[in-house]
Write an enzyme that holds these catalytic residues in place. Structure first.
Site, short mmCIF file in Angstrom:
data_model
loop_
_atom_site.label_atom_id
_atom_site.label_comp_id
_atom_site.label_asym_id
_atom_site.label_seq_id
_atom_site.Cartn_x
_atom_site.Cartn_y
_atom_site.Cartn_z
N TYR A 107 17.55 -28.44 -33.13
CA TYR A 107 16.73 -27.38 -33.75
C TYR A 107 16.42 -27.80 -35.18
CZ TYR A 107 15.26 -23.01 -35.82
OH TYR A 107 14.52 -22.06 -36.48
N GLU A 195 8.66 -24.39 -37.24
CA GLU A 195 9.87 -24.47 -36.41
C GLU A 195 9.65 -25.44 -35.26
OE1 GLU A 195 12.70 -21.03 -34.89
OE2 GLU A 195 11.03 -21.33 -33.53
#
Ligand code: GDP
Ligand code: MN
Length: 388
Positions: A107, A195
């Site tokens: 992530y 993101e």
């Protein structure tokens, strides 16, 4: 403002960041064409929401025919994910992307850190579709690395991120480059979030952005016409879109009491007091300090178009805004639109007597409230008997 994954990946690629080959398709035949040169591939529903994988919005195709079949089923459907709410989002396009052999998922994001008045890199070696669970159960697995907006991104911040992800030297270099480019993109385009989840290590040891989400600061859009061109209204709440055209601050909620309020603070307080007495607001709506009769009418139209609204609570404190102007808009809107649900009005402040007179003389059955608490109670009561 949000954009689609395929648009976010195009932006990342323009900044030199590695993304899998892929192209957007708006018909099943287009998906077939693209897949003919790119199989195996993944077909990904393009909606303004994450959580698509778990909701059936990301599928592997081993042949162009299979790609066409999957695209056929996805296009036109409404995808409901954990993030969309029950109404979901319409799938108008799919991304056909070369399938990647994934070794590990990470992530990685950059967002604004208002407390430190800067940016922050958020990184975790536990990336992928379970990141929300990780955040809830194992938050120390997610690491924050602040970046100064005045000094910009520094190599050692990238090295720190690479340590968090546990990358080797080669991938560390790729990550440092990638974070430098992401920071530049973030600042140049006034983003509020970039993101990448998952960022992956491929079997042949490269870093690749398998998914991408970019959000932009609405207040800076005026200086980015290129970004505004990427807006897709089909993904936005129709009422919120209409409100933004009339310069109204509107957020759609789940309850049954439509609120028409001036000023964001009073709008928040109105939602609180409705909740406090056991009711549930259908929206946040701030008509602003300089509302005209037209804007009040537009606000009413939006509230009335919400089928969940069973009563309307108008809560106005006339400071700059004059109560008689609000009352005039209210009476006009109620007459023209033939409002059939109860309206509770609490007016206070500048020209309040003139405002009350306009309402009383209108002959309309508007319930008047003496103060906020009284108004909230009456609106909750009225909603119980309002339209189903
Ligand atoms: P999201 O669920 O909306 O966040 O959509 P993603 O694009 O993140 O896809 C969800 C998951 O599908 C990813 O976490 C991956 O595990 C998987 N996935 C997506 N594309 C590929 C691919 O090309 N190869 C492999 N092996 N997995 C993929
Ligand atoms: Mn994802």
């Amino acid at each position: 403002m949000k954009i689609h994954e395929y648009q976010a990946k195009e932006l990342l690629a323009a900044y030199g960041i590695a993304v899998p080959d892929g192209k957007v398709a708006r018909t099943a035949d287009e998906a077939f064409e693209i897949a003919s040169a790119m199989c195996p591939c993944v077909i990904k529903a393009q909606v303004h929401s994450g959580g698509r994988g778990k909701a059936g919005g990301v599928k592997l195709a081993n042949s162009p025919e299979e790609a066409r079949d999957i695209a056929q089923k996805m296009l036109g459907m409404t995808l409901v994910t954990k993030q969309t709410g029950a109404e979901g989002r319409p799938v108008r396009s799919v991304l056909v992307a070369a399938a990647v052999e994934v070794d590990k998922e990470y992530y990685l994001s950059i967002t604004t850190d208002s407390q430190r008045a800067g940016l922050v890199i958020v990184a975790s070696a536990a990336g992928g579709t379970e990141i929300e669970e990780t955040a809830a159960k194992n938050p120390e697995a997610i690491v924050q690395i602040p970046i100064s907006v005045t000094e910009g991104f520094k190599t050692y911040e990238g090295i720190r991120a690479a340590q968090v992800l546990g990358l080797d030297d080669l991938l560390q270099k790729q990550l440092v480059f990638m974070l430098g480019a992401m920071t530049r993109l973030y600042l140049e385009k006034d983003c509020s979030l970039i993101e990448i989840n998952p960022l992956v290590k491929t079997r042949d040891n490269r870093l690749l952005c398998l998914d991408a989400k970019i959000n932009f600061d609405d207040n800076a859009l005026f200086r980015h016409p290129d970004v505004l061109d990427l807006r897709d209204f089909s993904q936005e709440d129709a009422k919120e879109y209409k409100a933004s055209c009339s310069d109204l601050n509107y957020v759609s909620l789940e309850g049954d009491i439509g609120c028409l309020v001036n000023g964001a603070g009073l709008a928040m307080a109105t939602m609180d007091i409705i909740k406090n007495f056991g009711g549930s607001p259908a929206n946040f709506l701030d008509v602003g300090g300089s509302a005209t009769t037209e804007r009040v009418k537009a606000a009413f139209e939006i509230l009335l178009s919400d089928k969940n609204v069973r009563a309307i609570f108008v809560n106005i404190f006339g400071g700059i805004m004059k109560c008689d102007i609000i009352a005039e808009g209210l009476v006009q809107a109620t007459r023209e639109m033939g409002v059939s649900i109860p309206i509770v009005v609490r007016l206070e402040g500048t020209n309040v007597d003139a405002g009350r007179k306009i309402i009383n003389d209108s002959g309309l059955s508007i319930i008047s409230a003496s103060d906020m608490a009284d108004g909230a109670r009456k609106a909750i009561e009225a909603a119980k008997g309002g339209r189903a």
